[in-house]
Design a protein around this motif. Sequence first.
Motif, PDB file in Angstrom:
ATOM      1  N   PHE A  74       0.833  -1.201   0.000  1.00  0.00           N
ATOM      2  CA  PHE A  74       0.000   0.000   0.000  1.00  0.00           C
ATOM      3  C   PHE A  74       0.869   1.253   0.000  1.00  0.00           C
ATOM      4  N   ILE A  75       1.930   1.258   0.829  1.00  0.00           N
ATOM      5  CA  ILE A  75       2.779   2.455   0.908  1.00  0.00           C
ATOM      6  C   ILE A  75       3.575   2.637  -0.377  1.00  0.00           C
ATOM      7  N   SER A  76       3.923   1.547  -1.039  1.00  0.00           N
ATOM      8  CA  SER A  76       4.633   1.687  -2.318  1.00  0.00           C
ATOM      9  C   SER A  76       3.711   2.309  -3.374  1.00  0.00           C
ATOM     10  N   LEU A  77       2.435   1.950  -3.326  1.00  0.00           N
ATOM     11  CA  LEU A  77       1.465   2.567  -4.239  1.00  0.00           C
ATOM     12  C   LEU A  77       1.283   4.051  -3.907  1.00  0.00           C
ATOM     13  N   LYS A  78       1.265   4.375  -2.614  1.00  0.00           N
ATOM     14  CA  LYS A  78       1.157   5.787  -2.215  1.00  0.00           C
ATOM     15  C   LYS A  78       2.340   6.591  -2.739  1.00  0.00           C
ATOM     16  N   ASN A  79       3.531   6.008  -2.631  1.00  0.00           N
ATOM     17  CA  ASN A  79       4.729   6.720  -3.083  1.00  0.00           C
ATOM     18  C   ASN A  79       4.732   6.926  -4.593  1.00  0.00           C
TER      19      ASN A  79
ATOM     20  N   ASP B 263      -4.545  -0.787  -5.732  1.00  0.00           N
ATOM     21  CA  ASP B 263      -4.102  -2.032  -5.101  1.00  0.00           C
ATOM     22  C   ASP B 263      -4.820  -3.222  -5.747  1.00  0.00           C
ATOM     23  N   GLU B 264      -6.127  -3.098  -5.889  1.00  0.00           N
ATOM     24  CA  GLU B 264      -6.902  -4.184  -6.502  1.00  0.00           C
ATOM     25  C   GLU B 264      -6.443  -4.438  -7.932  1.00  0.00           C
ATOM     26  N   ALA B 265      -6.263  -3.365  -8.698  1.00  0.00           N
ATOM     27  CA  ALA B 265      -5.847  -3.509 -10.101  1.00  0.00           C
ATOM     28  C   ALA B 265      -4.474  -4.154 -10.213  1.00  0.00           C
TER      29      ALA B 265
ATOM     30  N   PHE C  28       0.995   9.327  -4.963  1.00  0.00           N
ATOM     31  CA  PHE C  28       0.962  10.566  -4.166  1.00  0.00           C
ATOM     32  C   PHE C  28       2.325  10.782  -3.490  1.00  0.00           C
ATOM     33  N   PRO C  29       3.385  10.960  -4.287  1.00  0.00           N
ATOM     34  CA  PRO C  29       4.741  10.981  -3.727  1.00  0.00           C
ATOM     35  C   PRO C  29       4.987  12.133  -2.761  1.00  0.00           C
ATOM     36  N   LYS C  30       4.227  13.211  -2.884  1.00  0.00           N
ATOM     37  CA  LYS C  30       4.478  14.386  -2.039  1.00  0.00           C
ATOM     38  C   LYS C  30       3.616  14.403  -0.786  1.00  0.00           C
ATOM     39  N   LYS C  31       2.777  13.398  -0.619  1.00  0.00           N
ATOM     40  CA  LYS C  31       1.879  13.384   0.531  1.00  0.00           C
ATOM     41  C   LYS C  31       2.350  12.384   1.583  1.00  0.00           C
TER      42      LYS C  31
END
Length: 449
Positions: A234-239, A262-264, A242-245
């Motif tokens: 999940f955090i890798s997808l966030k990075n 994540d599902e995709a 949304f890399p700046k958040k």
Amino acid sequence: MTLIHTNGGNIKGFTKEGLNYFLGIPYANPPIYKNRFKHSKYIESWNDTIEATSFKAIPPQPYNKLETFFSSHPQSFNQSEDCLYLNIWSQDNAYTNKPVIIYFYGGGFVNGHGSQELYTPEHIVKQHDVIVVTFNYRLGALGFLDWSYFNHNYDKNNGLSDQINVLKWIHTFIKDFGGNPNNVTLMGQSAGSMSIMALMQQPELDQYYHQVILLSGTLRLDSNLLGQEKAAHFISLKNTHFPKKSITDLTTMDILSLMSADEASRGKSKGLELIYAPIKEPNMSRPLSKFKKPLIVGTTKEEGKIYIRNESRKLPAERFVEVMKLNDIHLNGSQVQTGEDQARMVTTHYFEAPALSFLNQLESHRYCWKLRFDWCLSNQPAFQSAYHILDLIFWFGKIDILKAHGVNSLEHERYLSQHMINDLVYFATYHTLPWPSYSPHTPYCHIYK
């Protein structure tokens, strides 16, 4: 208006056609701001009278076409992370010590809410003098991602903490509504059933409930390691997205967007891969084999037909094998070439075998019952098999949903629904059923058809 006085404060509901409704009662502090990624805290007292006259916001979730299908008319609900509310239905009379049923909705831990038409229990309460409670619990990443992976001040199993706080709230206040806190039944379907099984492993919760009804869902707890792997993904997808958040900067829509990504990223699974699920914790200390309270385990005859409806909906054989392996079900491609094969394997290995395995490991079968729902209509395309979820129309008396899909002759269906509701309330009242208890030699105690 109907006003209830409790030791915590006053609650105002309304009465309609002989039933009392209390809708949208806050049972825990809103899981927002500093409480966002933490276990919820149940509300013990309040100053202002609670206006419990309409449903409140539901947990953030993606669109659910099954909710649309299992409705007789269009409905829409606001979504908000401030979603921890419960609803109470009862007959408008002065009787006390009524049996209490708390319903846990399903939806794969990503969908569902306690105000969904399919789950509102007015038909149960009209027929019997019981109290029925529905409620919201957090879903998806907000409810079942291991947030402690990112920050030791955050928690895992936040959705379970919500459910536990409903039990505590009902235990404290239901007597003020005429309910008996010493006769509480937990009833859940699919992910709701799995949730209850997570609570059954926590002995400190025993005081809050007295029997359980588990429909179409046997729990496989995620390990701590798997929970951490899912959080890392999940955090890798966030990075990426949304890399700046930071985690705390993510909006509700950001989190729903990451859940979709994540599902995709995992490939198609027809909902058979639970990306979010309860995670094993030290307080889940009781093996299910040691569980002693009365229980019902139910399945439908063709659970899998909701996942794989026909040949055009099947997965490629190799992908189906992969998805089932994620659930510790080991098949080979030659067994799952057709949609019919795949649906049957889901029914047998994903639902029926785990349900029987759970029953067979219990040390005592004296207070256990197994049932199966077989009703279908071969001449109605929408209801040609007894698939997953279909039984809930009958448990909740929602015959109008059948009518909305063009089923016109409903005399048998009304009778069957009444029979199932009678059995439900009999169990909730007397902690037993008027048919033989489960035996490994005669697994089906009762079939509804």
